[in-house]
Design an enzyme around this catalytic site. Sequence first.
Site, mmCIF file in Angstrom:
data_model
loop_
_atom_site.group_PDB
_atom_site.id
_atom_site.type_symbol
_atom_site.label_atom_id
_atom_site.label_comp_id
_atom_site.label_asym_id
_atom_site.label_seq_id
_atom_site.Cartn_x
_atom_site.Cartn_y
_atom_site.Cartn_z
ATOM 1 N N ASP A 296 -6.981 5.889 0.864
ATOM 2 C CA ASP A 296 -6.823 5.438 -0.517
ATOM 3 C C ASP A 296 -8.201 5.201 -1.105
ATOM 4 O OD1 ASP A 296 -5.588 4.578 -2.872
ATOM 5 O OD2 ASP A 296 -5.226 2.541 -2.143
ATOM 6 N N HIS A 297 -8.264 5.151 -2.423
ATOM 7 C CA HIS A 297 -9.485 4.770 -3.126
ATOM 8 C C HIS A 297 -9.417 3.307 -3.526
ATOM 9 C CE1 HIS A 297 -10.051 9.202 -4.517
ATOM 10 N NE2 HIS A 297 -10.745 8.956 -3.419
ATOM 11 N N TYR A 470 -4.820 3.040 -6.522
ATOM 12 C CA TYR A 470 -3.456 3.565 -6.458
ATOM 13 C C TYR A 470 -3.439 5.056 -6.122
ATOM 14 C CZ TYR A 470 -2.802 -0.849 -8.934
ATOM 15 O OH TYR A 470 -2.835 -2.179 -9.303
ATOM 16 N N HIS A 471 -4.214 5.428 -5.097
ATOM 17 C CA HIS A 471 -4.284 6.821 -4.659
ATOM 18 C C HIS A 471 -3.956 6.963 -3.177
ATOM 19 C CE1 HIS A 471 -7.494 7.429 -8.061
ATOM 20 N NE2 HIS A 471 -6.259 7.344 -8.534
ATOM 21 N N PRO A 472 -2.869 6.362 -2.675
ATOM 22 C CA PRO A 472 -2.535 6.562 -1.266
ATOM 23 C C PRO A 472 -2.245 8.031 -0.986
ATOM 24 C CG PRO A 472 -0.672 5.597 -2.432
ATOM 25 C CD PRO A 472 -1.834 5.577 -3.374
#
Length: 558
Positions: A296-297, A470-472
Site C-alpha cells: 500500500d501507499h 487507500y492503494h492496497p
Amino acid sequence: MNIQATYDYIVVGAGSAGCVIANRLTEDPNSSVLLIETGGSDKSIFIQMPTALSIPMNTKKYAWQFESQPEPYLNDRKMHCPRGKVLGGSSSINGMVYVRGHAKDFDEWQQSGATDWDYSHCLPYFKKAESWAFKANDYRAKEGPLGVNNGNQMQNPLYQAFIDAGTDAGYLATDDYNGEQQEGFGPMHMTVNNGRRASTANAYLRPAMQRPNLTVITHAVAHKVLLKDKTAVGLRFAHKNDIHEIKVNKEVILSAGSIGSPHLLQLSGIGSKAVLDKAGIECLHELNGVGENLQDHLEFYFQFKCTQPITLNGELDWWSKLKIGVRWILNKDGLGSTNHFESCGFIRSKAGIEWPDLQYHFLPAAMRYDGKEAFAGHGFQVHIGHNKPKSRGSVKIVSAQPDVAPQISFNYLQHQDDIQGFRDCVRLTREIINQPALDAYRGEEIQPGMHIDSDTEIDSFVRESVESAYHPSCSCKMGTDELSVVDPQTKVHGIQGLRVVDSSIFPTIPNGNLNGPTIMLAERAADLIKGHYLPPETVKVTGDTQWQVQQRANKPKR
C-alpha cells in the site's frame, strides 16, 4: 430478476476491474455473463459529484470500512482501509486521480515474472481505455470509455505556483506525467467526464447493461467458488435471503479487490494450509501466496497558512457548499466538477534511483480527509508519500463465515528504506514549498511544524500522522515464483477455469494511484480471455538523464 442456472462467465465484483471485464466480454453476443456485487446503486449525488469525494469513502453504505490490525511500526494504530461496496467499486469512492504509473513500474512487473506485462504491452490498453480531453498522441487516446481531464484547468493561481516552486527547487517540469515523462511537476489528471465522476460503472457498466447477455445482481454476497477436481465449476452466493449455486461453462473471474479476492479464494479452500486450518476451512488447493505480498501507499500532508484569501477554506461554510452543489446540479461545472487535485509532482528521493519514488498531490485548501477544515483561515496543503515501499503485509481469513472480515496487516514502515523515504519526504517538501514561487502565498507551516527537524522527530511525526493513500494491492501476485497466485494469463495456478483480475495481482505497486493501472489490467485481461491481443507499442520514455549521480536536474533557486 431471472437468474439463469448457468453462465459462460461469472464475474465477482462490479468495481474498477469487474465493470471493464463485464463490458468487454459481453461485446460478444454469444457470451453470457453474470456480474455480482455486494453493494447497490451508485446514483447518489455524493458519488457522482466529484467534489463530494470524501463522503462515499467514509460511508458504510458505499464502502467496506475495513481496519488493519494494530500496525507495530505505527505506534499500534489501526489503519482505515475503505474499499468500494457499490456499483463501480472503489472507482465510485476514490479521489478520481488518474495516474498510470511510470513505464519502469511495468517493466518491473515483467522482470518479476509477469511475462508480457512490460510497458510496451500495457500502453495499448491504457490508450484503449482512455478518452483524453486534449490532443491524442503516441501516449494518449480519445476513443476509449474513460473520461480523463484536468478539472477546472488550474484556475486557482496556487496550482501553478506549486509547479513553479518545483522547478525553482531544481526539478523538471512535465506537461504530461502519463506520457513521455513522469518525472517532474505539472498539471494533474482526473477521471471526470462532463463534470461527473468517470467511474467504471459510468464508463463501462452502464452501457453494457443494455445488452441482453449481461445479468447484474446487486446486494449479493459471494460465499465461495465451487470446485470439482481442481476446476472452478460455479459460484455460491447469497441474495435476498436465498443461497444460489450458479454453474459456469467457461470461467469464474474474481474482481473483488486486494482484500476481497484473496479472502474469497481462502473461503473457497485455496490458500495456505496453515492459514485455512486455523480458520476451520478445508484446504482444497494449497497456494501459499494467497493473501501475501500485500502493499500500500502511505502519505501525510504538509499544511501551510495562506497569506491571500484565495483557497477553498473560504468555500467550506454551508451557504458556499449549497451554491457549489446547485451550480453542479444545474450545469455540471464549477467547483463541484473537480476533485481539486489539479497540480502534482513526481520526484526521485535520491541519486541512483532511476525513476520517481515520491508523489505529490497539491490542494489549494487545508483540510482533513473527512472534508472538514483543519484550522480557521486560509491555507493550502500538499500530500506527499514514498511510493515504492519495501514493507510487505498480508490478508488472512479468520472464519469460514463470509461476512467476517479477514485479518489485514500491512506492516507499514517495517523496512528501513521506507522510514528513510519519509524522512526524505519531509526535507525535500519543505525545501520545495520555501522556493520563491510561493513567497506571495506561503504563511506559517502548520504541519508538521518547523520544530520537526531531526530524524527522530520526523520518524515520530510520521508514525503518528501518516495515513493510507487507500492503494492496497499485490495480495494475489502475478508471476511464476512460489508466492505467485496467478500466471501471466491471470489464471490461478493449479486451478482450471478460475482467474483473478484486479489490483491484487499486481506483482509490485506502481508509483501512483491505482485506478488507472487496474482498468488497464482489466482491459488487457479481457483480451487474454477472448484470445486476441493488441500489439505492443514502443515509445520514448524520458526523465533526468543524470539520475545515477544527481537527485534533481538543476540547482535550486533557494
